[in-house]
Design a protein around this motif. Structure first.
Motif, PDB file in Angstrom:
ATOM      1  N   SER A  64       0.834  -1.211   0.000  1.00  0.00           N
ATOM      2  CA  SER A  64       0.000   0.000   0.000  1.00  0.00           C
ATOM      3  C   SER A  64       0.866   1.259   0.000  1.00  0.00           C
ATOM      4  N   VAL A  65       2.062   1.165   0.578  1.00  0.00           N
ATOM      5  CA  VAL A  65       2.966   2.318   0.629  1.00  0.00           C
ATOM      6  C   VAL A  65       3.699   2.511  -0.696  1.00  0.00           C
ATOM      7  N   VAL A  66       4.226   1.422  -1.253  1.00  0.00           N
ATOM      8  CA  VAL A  66       5.059   1.543  -2.464  1.00  0.00           C
ATOM      9  C   VAL A  66       4.263   1.378  -3.747  1.00  0.00           C
ATOM     10  N   GLY A  67       2.963   1.068  -3.636  1.00  0.00           N
ATOM     11  CA  GLY A  67       2.164   0.819  -4.831  1.00  0.00           C
ATOM     12  C   GLY A  67       2.143   1.992  -5.789  1.00  0.00           C
ATOM     13  N   THR A  68       1.885   3.203  -5.249  1.00  0.00           N
ATOM     14  CA  THR A  68       1.820   4.398  -6.095  1.00  0.00           C
ATOM     15  C   THR A  68       3.166   4.677  -6.754  1.00  0.00           C
ATOM     16  N   LEU A  69       4.255   4.486  -5.988  1.00  0.00           N
ATOM     17  CA  LEU A  69       5.595   4.711  -6.547  1.00  0.00           C
ATOM     18  C   LEU A  69       5.871   3.741  -7.689  1.00  0.00           C
ATOM     19  N   LEU A  70       5.457   2.492  -7.534  1.00  0.00           N
ATOM     20  CA  LEU A  70       5.635   1.510  -8.597  1.00  0.00           C
ATOM     21  C   LEU A  70       4.853   1.903  -9.841  1.00  0.00           C
ATOM     22  N   PHE A  71       3.649   2.442  -9.640  1.00  0.00           N
ATOM     23  CA  PHE A  71       2.850   2.901 -10.778  1.00  0.00           C
ATOM     24  C   PHE A  71       3.624   3.933 -11.589  1.00  0.00           C
ATOM     25  N   ARG A  72       4.231   4.892 -10.881  1.00  0.00           N
ATOM     26  CA  ARG A  72       4.957   5.959 -11.571  1.00  0.00           C
ATOM     27  C   ARG A  72       6.183   5.425 -12.298  1.00  0.00           C
ATOM     28  N   LEU A  73       6.907   4.521 -11.655  1.00  0.00           N
ATOM     29  CA  LEU A  73       8.118   3.975 -12.261  1.00  0.00           C
ATOM     30  C   LEU A  73       7.799   3.141 -13.491  1.00  0.00           C
ATOM     31  N   LEU A  74       6.704   2.378 -13.441  1.00  0.00           N
ATOM     32  CA  LEU A  74       6.342   1.480 -14.539  1.00  0.00           C
ATOM     33  C   LEU A  74       5.372   2.108 -15.532  1.00  0.00           C
ATOM     34  N   VAL A 139      -5.679  -3.291  -1.515  1.00  0.00           N
ATOM     35  CA  VAL A 139      -5.117  -2.204  -0.699  1.00  0.00           C
ATOM     36  C   VAL A 139      -4.463  -1.143  -1.572  1.00  0.00           C
ATOM     37  N   VAL A 140      -3.829  -1.563  -2.671  1.00  0.00           N
ATOM     38  CA  VAL A 140      -3.195  -0.581  -3.561  1.00  0.00           C
ATOM     39  C   VAL A 140      -4.252   0.333  -4.180  1.00  0.00           C
ATOM     40  N   VAL A 141      -5.357  -0.261  -4.602  1.00  0.00           N
ATOM     41  CA  VAL A 141      -6.436   0.535  -5.202  1.00  0.00           C
ATOM     42  C   VAL A 141      -7.063   1.458  -4.165  1.00  0.00           C
ATOM     43  N   LEU A 142      -7.311   0.958  -2.957  1.00  0.00           N
ATOM     44  CA  LEU A 142      -7.939   1.774  -1.918  1.00  0.00           C
ATOM     45  C   LEU A 142      -7.065   2.959  -1.519  1.00  0.00           C
ATOM     46  N   VAL A 143      -5.765   2.722  -1.347  1.00  0.00           N
ATOM     47  CA  VAL A 143      -4.860   3.822  -1.004  1.00  0.00           C
ATOM     48  C   VAL A 143      -4.762   4.809  -2.161  1.00  0.00           C
ATOM     49  N   ALA A 153      -5.193   6.735   6.400  1.00  0.00           N
ATOM     50  CA  ALA A 153      -5.000   6.184   7.745  1.00  0.00           C
ATOM     51  C   ALA A 153      -6.036   5.112   8.051  1.00  0.00           C
ATOM     52  N   THR A 154      -7.270   5.297   7.572  1.00  0.00           N
ATOM     53  CA  THR A 154      -8.308   4.297   7.826  1.00  0.00           C
ATOM     54  C   THR A 154      -8.009   2.998   7.083  1.00  0.00           C
ATOM     55  N   VAL A 155      -7.377   3.113   5.909  1.00  0.00           N
ATOM     56  CA  VAL A 155      -7.001   1.901   5.169  1.00  0.00           C
ATOM     57  C   VAL A 155      -5.926   1.134   5.931  1.00  0.00           C
ATOM     58  N   TYR A 156      -4.915   1.855   6.445  1.00  0.00           N
ATOM     59  CA  TYR A 156      -3.866   1.193   7.227  1.00  0.00           C
ATOM     60  C   TYR A 156      -4.432   0.587   8.513  1.00  0.00           C
ATOM     61  N   ALA A 157      -5.386   1.297   9.132  1.00  0.00           N
ATOM     62  CA  ALA A 157      -6.037   0.769  10.331  1.00  0.00           C
ATOM     63  C   ALA A 157      -6.806  -0.504   9.996  1.00  0.00           C
ATOM     64  N   ALA A 158      -7.422  -0.527   8.820  1.00  0.00           N
ATOM     65  CA  ALA A 158      -8.155  -1.717   8.386  1.00  0.00           C
ATOM     66  C   ALA A 158      -7.206  -2.896   8.180  1.00  0.00           C
ATOM     67  N   ILE A 159      -6.035  -2.624   7.606  1.00  0.00           N
ATOM     68  CA  ILE A 159      -5.036  -3.683   7.413  1.00  0.00           C
ATOM     69  C   ILE A 159      -4.622  -4.262   8.767  1.00  0.00           C
ATOM     70  N   ALA A 160      -4.384  -3.372   9.746  1.00  0.00           N
ATOM     71  CA  ALA A 160      -3.986  -3.821  11.080  1.00  0.00           C
ATOM     72  C   ALA A 160      -5.097  -4.629  11.736  1.00  0.00           C
ATOM     73  N   LEU A 161      -6.346  -4.174  11.594  1.00  0.00           N
ATOM     74  CA  LEU A 161      -7.477  -4.860  12.217  1.00  0.00           C
ATOM     75  C   LEU A 161      -7.687  -6.248  11.616  1.00  0.00           C
ATOM     76  N   VAL A 162      -7.601  -6.341  10.283  1.00  0.00           N
ATOM     77  CA  VAL A 162      -7.767  -7.629   9.618  1.00  0.00           C
ATOM     78  C   VAL A 162      -6.624  -8.578   9.982  1.00  0.00           C
ATOM     79  N   SER A 163      -5.411  -8.060  10.064  1.00  0.00           N
ATOM     80  CA  SER A 163      -4.269  -8.899  10.454  1.00  0.00           C
ATOM     81  C   SER A 163      -4.437  -9.415  11.875  1.00  0.00           C
ATOM     82  N   LEU A 164      -4.942  -8.556  12.766  1.00  0.00           N
ATOM     83  CA  LEU A 164      -5.202  -8.984  14.140  1.00  0.00           C
ATOM     84  C   LEU A 164      -6.261 -10.078  14.186  1.00  0.00           C
ATOM     85  N   SER A 165      -7.299  -9.918  13.355  1.00  0.00           N
ATOM     86  CA  SER A 165      -8.344 -10.947  13.312  1.00  0.00           C
ATOM     87  C   SER A 165      -7.784 -12.270  12.801  1.00  0.00           C
TER      88      SER A 165
END
Length: 218
Positions: A64-74, A139-143, A153-165
């Motif tokens: 989710s963090v590097v997705g946008t950067l990869l889009f630009r590079l590619l 996650v890449v599309v949502l971010v 921030a809500t997307v990252y919180a969702a990732i943390a919540l789902v991982s905890l589950s």
């Protein structure tokens, strides 16, 4: 920050939690997890569940963090990735409707090979069984769609919540499996599959419309 921005962030957060949980699908992973840890002690099983959940979080948060950067590079646009991601989600959803593990998340023999590994929490449990291509695309599309730091921030919180589950469900896999029949797991998987298939169609339609290929698509 006004009420409209907060409401928009809450909507994205709710979409992220629901779609990610269905895509990661820790409940359907329970039988495979039990098979992989058939000879493990409860403490070892809990440790492997923790490793799998942490791997899932790191993979999804990382993409989710590097997705946008990869889009630009590619030179990849968000609508193109959204359409491609929708196709992957569609394949996952169709497999889930038939109550079978998606071929995009594991290949034949992975579960058997994992039994003899000293730690299968990272591969294949953490990735690709939990953090598979469908969840990564989501996650890449949502971010990419998030228009403010609060929405991201809500997307990252969702990732943390789902991982905890994932950790909670896998750590208690033995108790859950004893109370839920194979038929029950299949029914729940099919319901999740229907929702994922609908989300996939929406992603594809939105991506195609954004690319201007078929302006009439809504």
């Amino acid at each position: 920050m006004n009420a409209a921005q907060i409401l928009s962030a809450l909507q994205i957060g709710l979409l992220a939690v629901s779609s990610l949980f269905f895509l990661v699908d820790p409940i359907a992973t329970i039988p495979v997890f039990l098979y992989m840890t058939s000879n493990a002690q409860p403490k070892e099983r809990s440790r492997m569940a923790r490793t799998a959940a942490l791997t899932c979080f790191c993979v999804l948060a990382g993409f989710s963090v590097v997705g946008t950067l990869l889009f630009r590079l590619l030179g990849i646009t968000l609508p193109a990735f959204q359409t491609a991601g929708g196709i992957i989600l569609l394949l996952v959803g169709l497999d889930m409707v038939q109550a079978r593990r998606s071929g995009t998340k594991e290949v034949p023999g992975e579960a058997e090979e994992a039994v003899v590994k000293s730690d299968a929490g990272i591969v294949p449990l953490g990735m690709p069984m939990l953090a598979g291509p469908g969840a990564i695309s989501n996650v890449v599309v949502l971010v990419g769609q998030a228009s403010s730091w609060l929405e991201k921030a809500t997307v990252y919180a969702a990732i943390a919540l789902v991982s905890l589950s994932c950790f909670i469900l896998l750590a208690g896999a033995g108790r859950i499996r004893s109370r839920m029949s194979e038929t029950g797991i299949h029914i729940l998987t099919r319901i999740m599959g229907m929702l994922i298939t609908a989300l996939a169609v929406q992603f594809i339609a939105t991506g195609i419309k954004a690319m201007g290929l078929f302006p009439a698509v809504h």
